[in-house]
Design a protein around this motif. Structure first.
Motif, PDB file in Angstrom:
ATOM      1  N   GLU A 306     -13.164  55.410  64.493  1.00 36.07           N
ATOM      2  CA  GLU A 306     -14.126  54.701  63.679  1.00 36.07           C
ATOM      3  C   GLU A 306     -13.690  54.738  62.243  1.00 36.07           C
ATOM      4  OE1 GLU A 306     -16.391  52.715  64.709  1.00 36.07           O
ATOM      5  OE2 GLU A 306     -16.667  52.749  66.617  1.00 36.07           O
ATOM      6  N   GLY A 307     -12.618  54.811  61.925  1.00 37.89           N
ATOM      7  CA  GLY A 307     -12.324  54.645  60.290  1.00 37.89           C
ATOM      8  C   GLY A 307     -12.703  55.840  59.670  1.00 37.89           C
ATOM      9  N   ALA A 308     -12.705  56.993  60.256  1.00 38.29           N
ATOM     10  CA  ALA A 308     -13.440  58.337  59.538  1.00 38.29           C
ATOM     11  C   ALA A 308     -11.965  59.019  58.715  1.00 38.29           C
ATOM     12  CB  ALA A 308     -13.763  59.203  60.097  1.00 38.29           C
ATOM     13  N   ASN A 309     -12.230  59.713  57.694  1.00 36.03           N
ATOM     14  CA  ASN A 309     -11.230  60.322  56.918  1.00 36.03           C
ATOM     15  C   ASN A 309      -9.862  59.417  56.481  1.00 36.03           C
ATOM     16  OD1 ASN A 309     -12.366  62.821  59.250  1.00 36.03           O
ATOM     17  ND2 ASN A 309     -11.998  63.402  57.114  1.00 36.03           N
ATOM     18  N   MET A 310     -10.111  58.287  56.224  1.00 32.24           N
ATOM     19  CA  MET A 310      -9.163  57.485  55.697  1.00 32.24           C
ATOM     20  C   MET A 310      -9.271  57.439  54.216  1.00 32.24           C
ATOM     21  SD  MET A 310      -9.480  54.626  58.762  1.00 32.24           S
ATOM     22  CE  MET A 310      -8.059  53.557  57.719  1.00 32.24           C
ATOM     23  N   ARG A 311      -8.019  57.114  53.608  1.00 26.59           N
ATOM     24  CA  ARG A 311      -7.651  56.962  52.264  1.00 26.59           C
ATOM     25  C   ARG A 311      -6.877  55.773  51.895  1.00 26.59           C
ATOM     26  NH1 ARG A 311      -3.543  59.964  49.384  1.00 26.59           N
ATOM     27  NH2 ARG A 311      -3.593  59.782  47.334  1.00 26.59           N
ATOM     28  N   ILE A 312      -7.449  54.958  51.267  1.00 30.34           N
ATOM     29  CA  ILE A 312      -6.689  53.636  51.035  1.00 30.34           C
ATOM     30  C   ILE A 312      -6.166  53.967  49.333  1.00 30.34           C
ATOM     31  CG2 ILE A 312      -6.546  51.066  50.853  1.00 30.34           C
ATOM     32  CD1 ILE A 312      -8.398  51.032  52.929  1.00 30.34           C
ATOM     33  N   VAL A 313      -4.949  53.545  49.125  1.00 30.24           N
ATOM     34  CA  VAL A 313      -4.437  53.347  47.705  1.00 30.24           C
ATOM     35  C   VAL A 313      -3.999  52.238  47.746  1.00 30.24           C
ATOM     36  CG1 VAL A 313      -2.803  54.171  45.996  1.00 30.24           C
ATOM     37  CG2 VAL A 313      -3.830  56.026  47.698  1.00 30.24           C
ATOM     38  N   THR A 314      -4.803  51.199  46.611  1.00 33.92           N
ATOM     39  CA  THR A 314      -4.482  49.893  46.607  1.00 33.92           C
ATOM     40  C   THR A 314      -3.050  49.535  45.710  1.00 33.92           C
ATOM     41  OG1 THR A 314      -6.214  49.392  44.913  1.00 33.92           O
ATOM     42  CG2 THR A 314      -6.656  49.210  47.184  1.00 33.92           C
ATOM     43  N   PRO A 315      -2.533  48.396  45.735  1.00 32.92           N
ATOM     44  CA  PRO A 315      -1.474  48.352  44.460  1.00 32.92           C
ATOM     45  C   PRO A 315      -1.842  48.518  43.333  1.00 32.92           C
ATOM     46  CG  PRO A 315      -1.672  46.498  46.274  1.00 32.92           C
ATOM     47  CD  PRO A 315      -2.760  47.170  46.477  1.00 32.92           C
ATOM     48  N   ASP A 316      -3.020  48.494  42.937  1.00 37.60           N
ATOM     49  CA  ASP A 316      -3.352  48.806  41.570  1.00 37.60           C
ATOM     50  C   ASP A 316      -3.732  50.297  41.201  1.00 37.60           C
ATOM     51  OD1 ASP A 316      -5.911  49.054  42.565  1.00 37.60           O
ATOM     52  OD2 ASP A 316      -6.898  47.477  41.678  1.00 37.60           O
ATOM     53  N   GLY A 317      -3.333  51.184  42.167  1.00 36.78           N
ATOM     54  CA  GLY A 317      -3.847  52.560  42.165  1.00 36.78           C
ATOM     55  C   GLY A 317      -5.325  53.039  42.357  1.00 36.78           C
ATOM     56  N   THR A 318      -6.150  52.045  42.831  1.00 34.83           N
ATOM     57  CA  THR A 318      -7.552  52.404  43.100  1.00 34.83           C
ATOM     58  C   THR A 318      -7.564  53.092  44.618  1.00 34.83           C
ATOM     59  OG1 THR A 318      -8.376  50.419  41.916  1.00 34.83           O
ATOM     60  CG2 THR A 318      -9.870  51.329  43.270  1.00 34.83           C
ATOM     61  N   GLU A 319      -8.354  53.986  44.783  1.00 37.54           N
ATOM     62  CA  GLU A 319      -8.431  54.895  46.016  1.00 37.54           C
ATOM     63  C   GLU A 319      -9.842  54.824  46.574  1.00 37.54           C
ATOM     64  OE1 GLU A 319      -7.619  58.929  46.124  1.00 37.54           O
ATOM     65  OE2 GLU A 319      -5.746  58.688  44.823  1.00 37.54           O
ATOM     66  N   HIS A 320      -9.827  54.560  47.910  1.00 37.82           N
ATOM     67  CA  HIS A 320     -10.882  54.342  48.458  1.00 37.82           C
ATOM     68  C   HIS A 320     -11.003  55.508  49.838  1.00 37.82           C
ATOM     69  CE1 HIS A 320     -11.959  50.204  46.946  1.00 37.82           C
ATOM     70  NE2 HIS A 320     -10.673  50.145  46.885  1.00 37.82           N
ATOM     71  N   ARG A 321     -12.146  56.100  49.885  1.00 40.64           N
ATOM     72  CA  ARG A 321     -12.223  57.161  51.078  1.00 40.64           C
ATOM     73  C   ARG A 321     -13.312  57.009  51.855  1.00 40.64           C
ATOM     74  NH1 ARG A 321      -8.849  62.031  49.768  1.00 40.64           N
ATOM     75  NH2 ARG A 321      -7.817  61.798  47.683  1.00 40.64           N
ATOM     76  N   THR A 322     -13.039  57.518  53.235  1.00 38.52           N
ATOM     77  CA  THR A 322     -14.164  57.742  53.954  1.00 38.52           C
ATOM     78  C   THR A 322     -14.158  59.315  54.493  1.00 38.52           C
ATOM     79  OG1 THR A 322     -12.758  57.200  56.288  1.00 38.52           O
ATOM     80  CG2 THR A 322     -14.147  55.319  54.954  1.00 38.52           C
ATOM     81  N   GLU A 323     -15.261  59.531  54.711  1.00 38.86           N
ATOM     82  CA  GLU A 323     -15.655  60.861  55.210  1.00 38.86           C
ATOM     83  C   GLU A 323     -15.698  60.953  56.843  1.00 38.86           C
ATOM     84  OE1 GLU A 323     -16.094  63.248  52.857  1.00 38.86           O
ATOM     85  OE2 GLU A 323     -16.000  61.788  51.476  1.00 38.86           O
ATOM     86  N   GLY A 324     -15.544  62.355  57.165  1.00 42.66           N
ATOM     87  CA  GLY A 324     -15.496  62.771  58.721  1.00 42.66           C
ATOM     88  C   GLY A 324     -14.842  63.994  58.786  1.00 42.66           C
ATOM     89  N   ARG A 325     -14.483  64.383  60.189  1.00 44.78           N
ATOM     90  CA  ARG A 325     -14.186  65.822  60.506  1.00 44.78           C
ATOM     91  C   ARG A 325     -12.849  65.827  61.016  1.00 44.78           C
ATOM     92  NH1 ARG A 325     -15.197  65.916  66.304  1.00 44.78           N
ATOM     93  NH2 ARG A 325     -16.215  64.005  66.866  1.00 44.78           N
ATOM     94  N   TYR A 326     -11.873  64.814  60.723  1.00 44.00           N
ATOM     95  CA  TYR A 326     -10.702  64.461  61.272  1.00 44.00           C
ATOM     96  C   TYR A 326      -9.580  64.842  60.018  1.00 44.00           C
ATOM     97  CZ  TYR A 326     -13.019  62.221  65.064  1.00 44.00           C
ATOM     98  OH  TYR A 326     -14.030  61.742  66.104  1.00 44.00           O
ATOM     99  N   GLY A 327      -8.360  65.155  60.589  1.00 46.98           N
ATOM    100  CA  GLY A 327      -7.112  65.508  59.524  1.00 46.98           C
ATOM    101  C   GLY A 327      -6.316  66.533  59.606  1.00 46.98           C
TER     102      GLY A 327
END
Length: 384
Positions: A306-327
């Motif tokens: 369900e999209g948990a513990n994901m991290r996105i780095v976009t081409p401009d260097g911006t980061e987006h994160r989601t929380e969770g218990r996986y990884g």
């Protein structure tokens, strides 16, 4: 592919609840202005477009089966973080060709370029009730003259008929976990049980927590002490093998989905696909525990949900994160391919396979970059 507005049926909540989507309120955050099932919009596809997508899905599925064979042949279980003690069970299951039932590919698609695989939900895929049943009845009520990419129900029944002769005598047990408080999993497994019963297979429903182990007879049993000869479960294999009773999996029980699907229900599958089929037009570059040469990417836990513990780095260097218990098991780094924008919403196509054939489509969309439990399910149609 286009997104269009439509008028919701006045009594749509009662209709979808009667059709098995009783969890549309409990499984969706209450603070959202948009419902989980949203028929105020839908997507329209042309038939030739759907036929092309069906070919893509079946090719991806064939490629995934080649990955399983590659892992079994080479013993590369470490890439997927699969324990050594589990490897022989996977090998035996694969070489027996233990039967499989269904799965769902999540695809990037904008209506113009080639579809791209985001991930494969091969072991415990949900959104089955809404894909197979609820949106079909929506089509019959609202656009009865149109078609839909949806033969999921019929194919599930046919697949059970194919599987049945190889199963042991007695009912098939259908299990979910009491840990799911939304009701989504129990309704999903109840629907799968209905398709089996339609194929002539009697079933018994029970929670995974109620399965017992008989050490004398070396068998799994239900609450009535009856042997569980066939178990269809909506419970991940990685959880099963990590639990105390997981050491008894070689018992006489037949499992659906089979344990060889552990290879496909792990996001390291994306790494192996890219390694075996580099540059394939329906794949995105993916690497294990490193972004390699990727400058923008999505970091996904191998066993995340369900999209948990994901991290996105976009081409401009911006980061987006989601929380969770996986990884803890590691991460896959996949090239960032932003979901296409349709009126400010970003759809993911959930393309279903039953056995080895394409079976249907379910669409979830969100305003953000990550499809998670805030995303809504919207129906689709094909004009005739």
């Amino acid at each position: 592919m286009r997104r269009v507005r439509s008028t919701p049926r006045p009594d749509w909540p009662a209709r979808i609840e009667a059709q098995g989507l009783a969890f549309h309120k409990t499984a969706h955050p209450e603070n959202l202005s948009r419902p989980y099932w949203d028929e105020s919009v839908h997507y329209v596809f042309e038939m030739d477009e759907v036929l092309a997508l069906e070919e893509v899905v079946e090719e991806l599925h064939r490629m995934c089966l080649e990955v399983v064979d590659h892992v079994v042949t080479t013993g590369r279980y470490h890439v997927l973080g699969i324990p050594d003690r589990v490897a022989p069970l996977i090998e035996e299951s694969w070489r027996r060709r233990d039967p499989h039932l269904y799965g769902r590919f999540d695809l990037w698609y904008d209506g113009t370029g080639p579809a791209k695989l985001l991930e494969y939900n091969a072991d415990t895929p949900t959104s089955l009730v809404e894909s197979s049943i609820v949106q079909w009845y929506w089509l019959q009520d609202v656009f009865p003259g149109d078609d839909q990419w949806n033969s999921i129900h019929e194919r599930l029944v046919d697949r059970w008929k194919q599987i049945a002769p190889g199963l042991a005598k007695g009912p098939v047990h259908f299990a979910w976990t009491n840990g799911d408080e939304t009701g989504e999993e129990v309704m999903t497994i109840a629907y799968i049980q209905e398709t089996a019963q339609e194929a002539g297979l009697p079933g018994v429903a029970l929670a995974m927590e109620d399965i017992g182990w008989d050490p004398v007879g070396r068998r799994f049993v239900d609450l009535d002490d009856n042997e569980i000869r066939t178990l269809c479960k909506l419970y991940p294999w990685e959880w099963i093998v990590a639990e105390p009773f997981g050491e008894h999996v070689p018992a006489t029980t037949a499992w659906i989905e089979p344990i060889w699907k552990m290879v496909l229900s792990n996001k390291a599958l994306l790494v192996l696909l890219w390694e075996l089929f580099p540059g394939h037009p329906n794949l995105l570059p993916a690497y294990l525990n490193t972004p390699s040469d990727l400058t923008s990417y999505v970091q996904k836990p191998l066993l995340g949900r369900e999209g948990a513990n994901m991290r996105i780095v976009t081409p401009d260097g911006t980061e987006h994160r989601t929380e969770g218990r996986y990884g803890r098991e590691g991460f896959v780094f996949q090239e960032f391919c932003p979901l296409p924008d349709f009126d400010g919403q970003r759809p993911v196509l959930g393309a279903w396979v039953v056995h080895d054939e394409s079976a249907g489509l379910g669409i979830r969309e969100t305003a953000g970059l990550i499809t998670d439990d805030t995303s809504s399910f919207v129906p689709h149609r094909i004009p005739l």
